[in-house]
Design a protein around this motif. Structure first.
Motif, PDB file in Angstrom:
ATOM      1  N   PHE A  28      58.343  38.556  82.024  1.00 30.20           N
ATOM      2  CA  PHE A  28      57.716  39.200  80.876  1.00 30.20           C
ATOM      3  C   PHE A  28      58.000  40.701  80.889  1.00 30.20           C
ATOM      4  O   PHE A  28      58.342  41.283  79.858  1.00 30.20           O
ATOM      5  CB  PHE A  28      56.200  38.950  80.869  1.00 30.20           C
ATOM      6  CG  PHE A  28      55.811  37.614  80.310  1.00 30.20           C
ATOM      7  CD1 PHE A  28      55.440  37.490  78.988  1.00 30.20           C
ATOM      8  CD2 PHE A  28      55.809  36.481  81.105  1.00 30.20           C
ATOM      9  CE1 PHE A  28      55.071  36.260  78.460  1.00 30.20           C
ATOM     10  CE2 PHE A  28      55.449  35.250  80.593  1.00 30.20           C
ATOM     11  CZ  PHE A  28      55.081  35.139  79.265  1.00 30.20           C
ATOM     12  N   VAL A  29      57.883  41.320  82.057  1.00 28.89           N
ATOM     13  CA  VAL A  29      58.135  42.760  82.168  1.00 28.89           C
ATOM     14  C   VAL A  29      59.581  43.074  81.789  1.00 28.89           C
ATOM     15  O   VAL A  29      59.855  44.054  81.087  1.00 28.89           O
ATOM     16  CB  VAL A  29      57.810  43.254  83.595  1.00 28.89           C
ATOM     17  CG1 VAL A  29      58.306  44.671  83.817  1.00 28.89           C
ATOM     18  CG2 VAL A  29      56.314  43.154  83.847  1.00 28.89           C
ATOM     19  N   ARG A  30      60.529  42.253  82.228  1.00 31.81           N
ATOM     20  CA  ARG A  30      61.943  42.454  81.898  1.00 31.81           C
ATOM     21  C   ARG A  30      62.157  42.400  80.384  1.00 31.81           C
ATOM     22  O   ARG A  30      62.860  43.233  79.817  1.00 31.81           O
ATOM     23  CB  ARG A  30      62.801  41.385  82.592  1.00 31.81           C
ATOM     24  CG  ARG A  30      64.295  41.525  82.344  1.00 31.81           C
ATOM     25  CD  ARG A  30      65.080  40.458  83.105  1.00 31.81           C
ATOM     26  NE  ARG A  30      64.590  39.116  82.921  1.00 31.81           N
ATOM     27  CZ  ARG A  30      64.850  38.352  81.863  1.00 31.81           C
ATOM     28  NH1 ARG A  30      65.591  38.807  80.884  1.00 31.81           N
ATOM     29  NH2 ARG A  30      64.366  37.135  81.781  1.00 31.81           N
ATOM     30  N   VAL A  31      61.522  41.448  79.713  1.00 33.29           N
ATOM     31  CA  VAL A  31      61.676  41.317  78.259  1.00 33.29           C
ATOM     32  C   VAL A  31      61.023  42.510  77.554  1.00 33.29           C
ATOM     33  O   VAL A  31      61.616  43.094  76.644  1.00 33.29           O
ATOM     34  CB  VAL A  31      61.086  39.985  77.752  1.00 33.29           C
ATOM     35  CG1 VAL A  31      61.119  39.914  76.237  1.00 33.29           C
ATOM     36  CG2 VAL A  31      61.841  38.811  78.349  1.00 33.29           C
ATOM     37  N   ALA A  47      62.769  40.221  72.581  1.00 30.91           N
ATOM     38  CA  ALA A  47      63.926  39.433  73.020  1.00 30.91           C
ATOM     39  C   ALA A  47      64.688  40.179  74.109  1.00 30.91           C
ATOM     40  O   ALA A  47      64.716  41.409  74.131  1.00 30.91           O
ATOM     41  CB  ALA A  47      64.854  39.144  71.844  1.00 30.91           C
ATOM     42  N   CYS A  48      65.302  39.403  74.984  1.00 27.81           N
ATOM     43  CA  CYS A  48      66.122  39.949  76.060  1.00 27.81           C
ATOM     44  C   CYS A  48      67.136  38.884  76.472  1.00 27.81           C
ATOM     45  O   CYS A  48      66.819  37.684  76.468  1.00 27.81           O
ATOM     46  CB  CYS A  48      65.239  40.322  77.247  1.00 27.81           C
ATOM     47  SG  CYS A  48      66.139  41.007  78.624  1.00 27.81           S
ATOM     48  N   LEU A  95      62.536  34.858  74.744  1.00 25.69           N
ATOM     49  CA  LEU A  95      61.670  35.318  73.662  1.00 25.69           C
ATOM     50  C   LEU A  95      60.236  35.379  74.164  1.00 25.69           C
ATOM     51  O   LEU A  95      59.772  34.455  74.831  1.00 25.69           O
ATOM     52  CB  LEU A  95      61.725  34.356  72.475  1.00 25.69           C
ATOM     53  CG  LEU A  95      63.065  34.156  71.788  1.00 25.69           C
ATOM     54  CD1 LEU A  95      62.970  33.025  70.775  1.00 25.69           C
ATOM     55  CD2 LEU A  95      63.505  35.441  71.114  1.00 25.69           C
ATOM     56  N   VAL A  96      59.553  36.461  73.850  1.00 20.86           N
ATOM     57  CA  VAL A  96      58.117  36.557  74.115  1.00 20.86           C
ATOM     58  C   VAL A  96      57.443  36.766  72.777  1.00 20.86           C
ATOM     59  O   VAL A  96      57.749  37.722  72.060  1.00 20.86           O
ATOM     60  CB  VAL A  96      57.778  37.711  75.081  1.00 20.86           C
ATOM     61  CG1 VAL A  96      56.273  37.868  75.205  1.00 20.86           C
ATOM     62  CG2 VAL A  96      58.386  37.463  76.451  1.00 20.86           C
ATOM     63  N   VAL A  97      56.557  35.867  72.415  1.00 26.35           N
ATOM     64  CA  VAL A  97      55.832  35.925  71.152  1.00 26.35           C
ATOM     65  C   VAL A  97      54.449  36.489  71.419  1.00 26.35           C
ATOM     66  O   VAL A  97      53.710  35.972  72.262  1.00 26.35           O
ATOM     67  CB  VAL A  97      55.725  34.522  70.507  1.00 26.35           C
ATOM     68  CG1 VAL A  97      54.868  34.568  69.250  1.00 26.35           C
ATOM     69  CG2 VAL A  97      57.101  33.981  70.196  1.00 26.35           C
ATOM     70  N   VAL A  98      54.104  37.563  70.718  1.00 28.03           N
ATOM     71  CA  VAL A  98      52.791  38.200  70.828  1.00 28.03           C
ATOM     72  C   VAL A  98      52.073  37.975  69.504  1.00 28.03           C
ATOM     73  O   VAL A  98      52.547  38.412  68.451  1.00 28.03           O
ATOM     74  CB  VAL A  98      52.928  39.712  71.113  1.00 28.03           C
ATOM     75  CG1 VAL A  98      51.560  40.357  71.222  1.00 28.03           C
ATOM     76  CG2 VAL A  98      53.753  39.954  72.368  1.00 28.03           C
ATOM     77  N   ALA A  99      50.945  37.288  69.560  1.00 24.10           N
ATOM     78  CA  ALA A  99      50.181  36.985  68.341  1.00 24.10           C
ATOM     79  C   ALA A  99      49.399  38.210  67.896  1.00 24.10           C
ATOM     80  O   ALA A  99      48.847  38.937  68.718  1.00 24.10           O
ATOM     81  CB  ALA A  99      49.219  35.831  68.614  1.00 24.10           C
ATOM     82  N   HIS A 100      49.363  38.447  66.577  1.00 20.30           N
ATOM     83  CA  HIS A 100      48.576  39.539  66.016  1.00 20.30           C
ATOM     84  C   HIS A 100      47.187  39.041  65.670  1.00 20.30           C
ATOM     85  O   HIS A 100      47.034  37.941  65.124  1.00 20.30           O
ATOM     86  CB  HIS A 100      49.237  40.073  64.752  1.00 20.30           C
ATOM     87  CG  HIS A 100      50.381  40.976  65.022  1.00 20.30           C
ATOM     88  ND1 HIS A 100      50.983  41.716  64.037  1.00 20.30           N
ATOM     89  CD2 HIS A 100      51.050  41.279  66.157  1.00 20.30           C
ATOM     90  CE1 HIS A 100      51.956  42.430  64.560  1.00 20.30           C
ATOM     91  NE2 HIS A 100      52.026  42.172  65.836  1.00 20.30           N
TER      92      HIS A 100
END
Length: 128
Positions: A28-31, A47-48, A95-100
């Motif tokens: 997660f930190v890398r992305v 994205a990364c 992909l890391v998805v962060v919900a609003h």
């Protein structure tokens, strides 16, 4: 009538396999550190590149989004979208998805958002 093996083979093609999950904090930190993202009113997608032949998914749904029921619904829906639409997503990225907070999760709206935002974030990766 199809055999059990035929059903298992079709279902396994659309499963969310363990190696496609981002689970380690370091991933997660890398992305997040790569800072290539795209967002809208529903979610933010980071994205990364991952150097693999497949896409991996991580989810970040904070308590600000809602209670446990709402947060778990968000996660279920995003995993379902990832599972169903994997061929339409860019390959070789994490992909890391962060919900609003404040947006009610709806499968159709989240599908449009995730597919569009993943492509936008991947395009930003290719630019640099």
């Amino acid at each position: 009538m199809r055999s059990v093996h035929a059903i298992d083979a079709t279902m396994s093609d659309e499963s969310f396999r363990p190696h496609e999950h981002l689970r380690r904090h370091a991933d997660f930190v890398r992305v997040y550190t790569r800072r290539r993202r795209a967002g809208d009113e529903r979610m933010l997608v980071y994205a990364c590149e991952n150097g693999l032949a497949y896409t991996r998914l991580g989810l970040s749904v904070s308590r600000r989004v809602g209670n446990a029921v709402v947060r778990n619904r968000w996660k279920r829906l995003v995993r379902e979208i990832f599972r169903r639409h994997r061929p339409r997503l860019p390959v070789g990225i994490d992909l890391v998805v962060v919900a609003h907070p404040g947006s009610e999760p709806c499968l159709a709206d989240l599908t449009k958002s995730l597919l569009r935002l993943a492509k936008n974030a991947a395009a930003r990766l290719e630019k640099n």
